[in-house]
Design an enzyme around this catalytic site. Structure first.
Site, PDB file in Angstrom:
ATOM      1  N   HIS A 218      -8.803   9.447 -41.326  1.00 16.37           N
ATOM      2  CA  HIS A 218      -8.705   7.999 -41.100  1.00 16.37           C
ATOM      3  C   HIS A 218      -9.763   7.565 -40.116  1.00 16.37           C
ATOM      4  O   HIS A 218     -10.456   8.384 -39.527  1.00 16.37           O
ATOM      5  CB  HIS A 218      -7.291   7.592 -40.682  1.00 16.37           C
TER       6      HIS A 218
ATOM      7  N   HIS B 205      -9.954   5.969 -37.143  1.00 13.06           N
ATOM      8  CA  HIS B 205      -9.913   5.835 -35.681  1.00 13.06           C
ATOM      9  C   HIS B 205     -11.009   6.656 -35.005  1.00 13.06           C
ATOM     10  O   HIS B 205     -11.327   7.762 -35.429  1.00 13.06           O
ATOM     11  CB  HIS B 205      -8.534   6.257 -35.148  1.00 13.06           C
TER      12      HIS B 205
ATOM     13  N   ASP C  76     -11.104   8.401 -32.375  1.00 14.18           N
ATOM     14  CA  ASP C  76     -10.791   9.748 -31.890  1.00 14.18           C
ATOM     15  C   ASP C  76     -10.715  10.756 -33.052  1.00 14.18           C
ATOM     16  O   ASP C  76     -10.353  11.924 -32.843  1.00 14.18           O
ATOM     17  CB  ASP C  76      -9.502   9.764 -31.048  1.00 14.18           C
ATOM     18  N   HIS C  77     -11.083  10.319 -34.263  1.00 16.73           N
ATOM     19  CA  HIS C  77     -11.162  11.201 -35.439  1.00 16.73           C
ATOM     20  C   HIS C  77     -12.539  11.172 -36.091  1.00 16.73           C
ATOM     21  O   HIS C  77     -12.867  12.053 -36.878  1.00 16.73           O
ATOM     22  CB  HIS C  77     -10.090  10.814 -36.470  1.00 16.73           C
TER      23      HIS C  77
ATOM     24  N   HIS D  81       0.049   4.703 -40.523  1.00 20.94           N
ATOM     25  CA  HIS D  81      -0.644   4.698 -39.228  1.00 20.94           C
ATOM     26  C   HIS D  81      -1.872   3.789 -39.337  1.00 20.94           C
ATOM     27  O   HIS D  81      -2.083   2.915 -38.499  1.00 20.94           O
ATOM     28  CB  HIS D  81      -1.028   6.131 -38.889  1.00 20.94           C
TER      29      HIS D  81
ATOM     30  N   ASP E 279      -3.119  11.726 -38.275  1.00 17.32           N
ATOM     31  CA  ASP E 279      -2.101  11.092 -37.424  1.00 17.32           C
ATOM     32  C   ASP E 279      -0.927  10.570 -38.248  1.00 17.32           C
ATOM     33  O   ASP E 279      -0.260   9.616 -37.845  1.00 17.32           O
ATOM     34  CB  ASP E 279      -2.706   9.924 -36.630  1.00 17.32           C
TER      35      ASP E 279
ATOM     36  N   HIS F 244      -3.048  15.843 -32.895  1.00 15.66           N
ATOM     37  CA  HIS F 244      -2.773  15.635 -31.469  1.00 15.66           C
ATOM     38  C   HIS F 244      -1.699  16.590 -30.957  1.00 15.66           C
ATOM     39  O   HIS F 244      -0.766  16.942 -31.685  1.00 15.66           O
ATOM     40  CB  HIS F 244      -2.292  14.196 -31.200  1.00 15.66           C
TER      41      HIS F 244
HETATM   42 FE    FE Z   1      -5.602   9.971 -33.322  1.00 16.14          FE
HETATM   43 ZN    ZN Z   2      -5.233   7.592 -35.362  1.00 14.66          ZN
END
Ligand code: FE
Ligand code: ZN
Length: 257
Positions: free
Chosen positions: A57, A59, A61-62, A115, A134, A172
């Site tokens: 996805h 985001h 942080d990915h 998400h 996530d 995570h």
């Molecule tokens: Fe994340």
């Molecule tokens: Zn995420």
């Protein structure tokens, strides 16, 4: 078909990035690179190069490492068709029901919105590995930033096809706080109580709790258990309406401290 060798890289405060290498063709990928630097360091340490960037996805942080890794290794970026406009550097789009291969290692792709609206999951059945980003966490699930409870419940329900002995490679290390919440939902689940003891011991020793086993998630993760009477009763919703149960569990988790 062949299987993957998997190497886990902890990044940022609680992210996990995964290096994956097809044992047959030696083609190598990275799943959800939050940042380029720790991925480069891990590849150097293993003596690996990088062919493919695999995205669940959009985001940051990915995908924060996508463009730098793509340029450095001339890597190919695969990600969700439904979110093609938000995946940096995307070259190849996949979606629900697709079969995708890293060399000879075959993954089935699920659309798992909730998400984010374009979130996807990669299931490498022969490796017994699920890369769920996530969507599913150890004892938890992703927050509903762009989706409804009904969408997320449908997404999680797709994992019914995944056997108990599959490892869940989520993105995570949220397990210990998820565990504290799960205990407030299923107060009489002995498997959960036992699992939380093991999780606390691992964390006290500074060890990771991810990946986890799908069978363990099914037995203890309240978000996968919204169709169980114990969970429905705990949140005061009818067991015949798992979406309402799921919605209430998610709502309670959102405000849990
Ligand atoms: Fe994340
Ligand atoms: Zn995420």
């Amino acid at each position: 078909m062949s299987t993957l060798e998997i190497h886990q890289i902890p990044t940022r405060s609680d992210n996990y990035v995964y290096l994956v290498k097809d044992r047959g063709t030696k083609r190598t990928g990275v799943v959800d690179p939050s940042d380029a630097a720790p991925v480069i360091a891990a590849l150097d340490g293993l003596g690996w190069t990088l062919d493919t960037i695999i995205c669940t996805h959009h985001h940051n942080d990915h995908t924060g490492g996508n463009l730098e890794l793509k340029e450095r290794y001339r890597a190919h970026v695969v990600g969700p068709r439904a979110d093609r406009d938000r995946i940096p550097g995307i070259d190849e789009m996949v979606g629900d029901g697709d079969t995708w291969r890293l060399g000879g290692a075959e993954a089935r792709v699920f659309d798992t919105p909730g998400h984010t609206r374009g979130h996807i999951t990669y299931w490498f059945a022969e490796t017994k590995a699920l890369f769920c980003g996530d969507t599913l966490f150890a004892l938890g699930c992703g927050r509903l930033f762009e989706g409804t409870p009904a969408q997320m419940w449908t997404s999680l329900s797709k994992y019914r096809a995944v056997p108990d002995d599959t490892l869940v490679y989520c993105a995570h290390e949220y397990t210990q706080s998820n565990a504290r919440f799960a205990l407030t939902v299923e107060t009489t689940n002995a498997d959960l109580a036992d699992r939380v003891r093991r999780i606390d011991a691992l964390r006290a020793a500074g060890q990771r709790t991810v990946p986890s086993l799908m069978g363990e998630e099914r037995a203890t993760n309240p978000f996968l258990r919204a169709d169980q009477a114990t969970v429905a009763d705990a949140v005061g919703k009818p067991v015949a309406d798992p979406v309402a149960v799921f919605a209430e569990v998610r709502l309670r988790k959102d405000s849990f401290r």
